[in-house]
Design a protein around this motif. Sequence first.
Motif, PDB file in Angstrom:
ATOM      1  N   UNK A 247       0.805  -1.215   0.000  1.00 36.82           N
ATOM      2  CA  UNK A 247       0.000   0.000   0.000  1.00 36.82           C
ATOM      3  C   UNK A 247       0.838   1.264   0.000  1.00 36.82           C
ATOM      4  N   UNK A 248       1.889   1.292   0.802  1.00 39.82           N
ATOM      5  CA  UNK A 248       2.756   2.457   0.846  1.00 39.82           C
ATOM      6  C   UNK A 248       3.432   2.715  -0.478  1.00 39.82           C
ATOM      7  N   UNK A 249       3.775   1.648  -1.174  1.00 44.06           N
ATOM      8  CA  UNK A 249       4.412   1.812  -2.478  1.00 44.06           C
ATOM      9  C   UNK A 249       3.483   2.535  -3.449  1.00 44.06           C
ATOM     10  N   UNK A 250       2.212   2.114  -3.505  1.00 40.43           N
ATOM     11  CA  UNK A 250       1.285   2.725  -4.451  1.00 40.43           C
ATOM     12  C   UNK A 250       0.943   4.160  -4.068  1.00 40.43           C
ATOM     13  N   UNK A 251       0.981   4.476  -2.776  1.00 37.79           N
ATOM     14  CA  UNK A 251       0.768   5.860  -2.356  1.00 37.79           C
ATOM     15  C   UNK A 251       1.898   6.746  -2.864  1.00 37.79           C
ATOM     16  N   UNK A 252       3.129   6.242  -2.807  1.00 40.71           N
ATOM     17  CA  UNK A 252       4.292   7.049  -3.185  1.00 40.71           C
ATOM     18  C   UNK A 252       4.624   6.956  -4.674  1.00 40.71           C
ATOM     19  N   UNK A 253       3.824   6.230  -5.438  1.00 42.20           N
ATOM     20  CA  UNK A 253       4.035   6.166  -6.890  1.00 42.20           C
ATOM     21  C   UNK A 253       2.753   6.549  -7.628  1.00 42.20           C
ATOM     22  N   UNK A 254       1.765   5.654  -7.631  1.00 39.77           N
ATOM     23  CA  UNK A 254       0.541   5.868  -8.402  1.00 39.77           C
ATOM     24  C   UNK A 254      -0.211   7.107  -7.929  1.00 39.77           C
ATOM     25  N   UNK A 255      -0.488   7.210  -6.605  1.00 42.81           N
ATOM     26  CA  UNK A 255      -1.205   8.381  -6.116  1.00 42.81           C
ATOM     27  C   UNK A 255      -0.362   9.636  -6.244  1.00 42.81           C
ATOM     28  N   UNK A 381      -8.141   5.349  -1.368  1.00 42.75           N
ATOM     29  CA  UNK A 381      -8.235   5.981  -0.052  1.00 42.75           C
ATOM     30  C   UNK A 381      -7.444   7.283  -0.025  1.00 42.75           C
ATOM     31  N   UNK A 382      -6.265   7.265  -0.643  1.00 39.16           N
ATOM     32  CA  UNK A 382      -5.447   8.473  -0.670  1.00 39.16           C
ATOM     33  C   UNK A 382      -6.132   9.593  -1.459  1.00 39.16           C
ATOM     34  N   UNK A 383      -6.733   9.242  -2.604  1.00 38.29           N
ATOM     35  CA  UNK A 383      -7.438  10.243  -3.409  1.00 38.29           C
ATOM     36  C   UNK A 383      -8.624  10.821  -2.643  1.00 38.29           C
ATOM     37  N   UNK A 386      -7.327  13.114   0.175  1.00 37.22           N
ATOM     38  CA  UNK A 386      -6.851  14.381  -0.362  1.00 37.22           C
ATOM     39  C   UNK A 386      -8.011  15.286  -0.750  1.00 37.22           C
ATOM     40  N   UNK A 387      -9.058  14.694  -1.343  1.00 36.80           N
ATOM     41  CA  UNK A 387     -10.246  15.482  -1.705  1.00 36.80           C
ATOM     42  C   UNK A 387     -10.941  16.009  -0.457  1.00 36.80           C
ATOM     43  N   UNK A 388     -11.046  15.171   0.574  1.00 32.73           N
ATOM     44  CA  UNK A 388     -11.672  15.572   1.835  1.00 32.73           C
ATOM     45  C   UNK A 388     -10.901  16.719   2.480  1.00 32.73           C
ATOM     46  N   UNK A 389      -9.570  16.712   2.295  1.00 29.91           N
ATOM     47  CA  UNK A 389      -8.724  17.759   2.890  1.00 29.91           C
ATOM     48  C   UNK A 389      -8.578  18.960   1.969  1.00 29.91           C
ATOM     49  N   UNK A 393      -2.253  17.147   1.516  1.00 30.74           N
ATOM     50  CA  UNK A 393      -1.637  15.823   1.553  1.00 30.74           C
ATOM     51  C   UNK A 393      -1.518  15.258   2.966  1.00 30.74           C
ATOM     52  N   UNK A 394      -1.807  16.057   3.990  1.00 31.58           N
ATOM     53  CA  UNK A 394      -1.539  15.626   5.368  1.00 31.58           C
ATOM     54  C   UNK A 394      -2.260  14.335   5.769  1.00 31.58           C
ATOM     55  N   UNK A 395      -3.542  14.146   5.430  1.00 33.99           N
ATOM     56  CA  UNK A 395      -4.170  12.871   5.788  1.00 33.99           C
ATOM     57  C   UNK A 395      -3.519  11.678   5.097  1.00 33.99           C
ATOM     58  N   UNK A 396      -3.029  11.899   3.882  1.00 29.87           N
ATOM     59  CA  UNK A 396      -2.373  10.820   3.143  1.00 29.87           C
ATOM     60  C   UNK A 396      -1.044  10.461   3.809  1.00 29.87           C
ATOM     61  N   UNK A 397      -0.291  11.472   4.199  1.00 30.88           N
ATOM     62  CA  UNK A 397       0.972  11.228   4.903  1.00 30.88           C
ATOM     63  C   UNK A 397       0.719  10.519   6.236  1.00 30.88           C
TER      64      UNK A 397
END
Length: 425
Positions: A247-255, A381-383, A386-389, A393-397
Motif C-alpha cells: 500500500x505504501x508503495x502505491x501511495x508514493x508512486x501511483x497516487x 483511499x489516498x485520493x 486528499x479530496x476531503x482535505x 496531503x496531510x491525511x495521506x501522509x
Amino acid sequence: MSNKSRSALAALVGTSIEWYDFYAFATAAAIVFNQVFFPSDLSPFVKSVASFGTFAVGFLLRPIGGIIFGHIGDRIGRKNTLVTTLLMMGVASFAIGLLPTYAQIGAWAPLLLVLLRLVQGIALGGEWGGAVLVAVENAPEGRRAFFGSFAQLGSSVGALLSTGAFSVMTSFGDEAFASWGWRVPFLLSAVLVVIGLVIRLKLEESPAMRQVRAERAVSDQPPVREVLRDSWRTVLLGVFALATATGGYYITTTFLLTYGTGQHHLSESMLLNGLSLAALVELLATPVLSFYADKVGPRRMVIAGLVGVIVLSVPQFLVLGTGSVALIYLALLVMRFAMSALYGPIASVLAEGFTARVRYTGISLSYQLCTMIFGGLSPIAAAALAAWAGGGFWPVAALLMAISAIGVVCTARLRPHEEPVTTPA
C-alpha cells in the motif's frame, strides 16, 4: 550456471515481466485510462476514482489466485505453477493493448478492461510466493535474504521498464499518447513473456519441494485449510508487516503521480522520469541492503526501513509544492532507498514462518491478502483523503505513517517455524 544461480535468475526475470505488466496498468490508470475508457462528461474526480477502481479490482482476486496457485505449488511443485502464472499475465496484458476505447464500443470498454484486470490479479496472486520460494529454498545457508531479494528485484525492474516505456511514449505528445502511445507498453509484454518462458522452463524444482515429495509429506488436505488452522497468526502478522511494501508503495508512486500532476500541475514526464530514477535506486539498493540483512538480521533491516518511511512521509509530499525538480527527485530517491530495506529481507522473513509443505500457500495468502486490503485500496483511499482535505496531503501522509508503524510491531512479532527453509540438495 548452478541451480542456485539459475533459480535466482528465474525469479528475477519472471517477476520482472509480471510486475512490468502490473505497473503498466497502474501507470495507465493514473494518467490515461480515465480519458479513454470512461465517458467524457464525467467530472475529473469521478473519472480518476473510476480509473483507480479498475486498478483496484485486480487486487480483489489476488488472494484467490494465491490460494489456487499455492495449492498447485504445494502439491505439484513451484516450477510448473510459475510457468502458468507468467502465461496468464502476459496474455491479459497484450489484450489490454488491443482494447477498443469507450468512444468506440461504449460501456463494453471498461467492462473488458476490468475482466482482463481480474485475470492479471489471479495470475499475480500465484506469482510472488512461487518466485520467492524458488530463490529462498535454493539459497545457501545464511544467504536467504540476499537470494530472496532477486524475486523482489522484479518489482524494481518491472517498475523501471514500465515507467521508462511510458516516459518514452509521452514524449510523442499528448494526442499521440492518448491515441496509440499508451498501448505500446502493453503490446511489448508479448516479447518479454517469451524471454521469461525460456528461462523458467529450464528451472529445476527446489530441494525443499523435492524432499517433501520424497518423504510423501504433501498435505493430505487443502494446504489453505492447514495454514488457516495452524498458522493463522503468522498470516495476519505477515499481512500487516507487508502493508507499507504494498500500500505504501502505491501511495508514493501511483497516487503521487496523480496528486503531483493534478494538484500542483507538475509535468507527467518529469514525475515519470523521477519515478524511473527511483526504481533504479531500488534496483541497486535492494540486493545490497539484503546482503547486509543476512549479517544484521532480516527483521532488523525491515524495521529500519519502516522507520525511514515514517520519517520521510511528510517531506515526500511537501516538496511537490516547491516545484523544484531537484528536491522532488531527491525525495523520491531517498524514499525508495528506505523502502528497499523492506523489499528484499521481508521475503525470507515470511518464508521462515511456514513449513515447506504449505509454504507456497502460507506466504501467498499473507502477501495477497495484504495487497487486496492495502495495495488495491490505498490509491483510492489516498485520493478520497486528499479530496476531503481540500487538496491537502496531510491525511495521506498520516495514513502512510500509520501503516508503517503497525508494520514495525508486526514484523518484530514474526517468528520462524522450527523447520529450516533451506534443505540440502
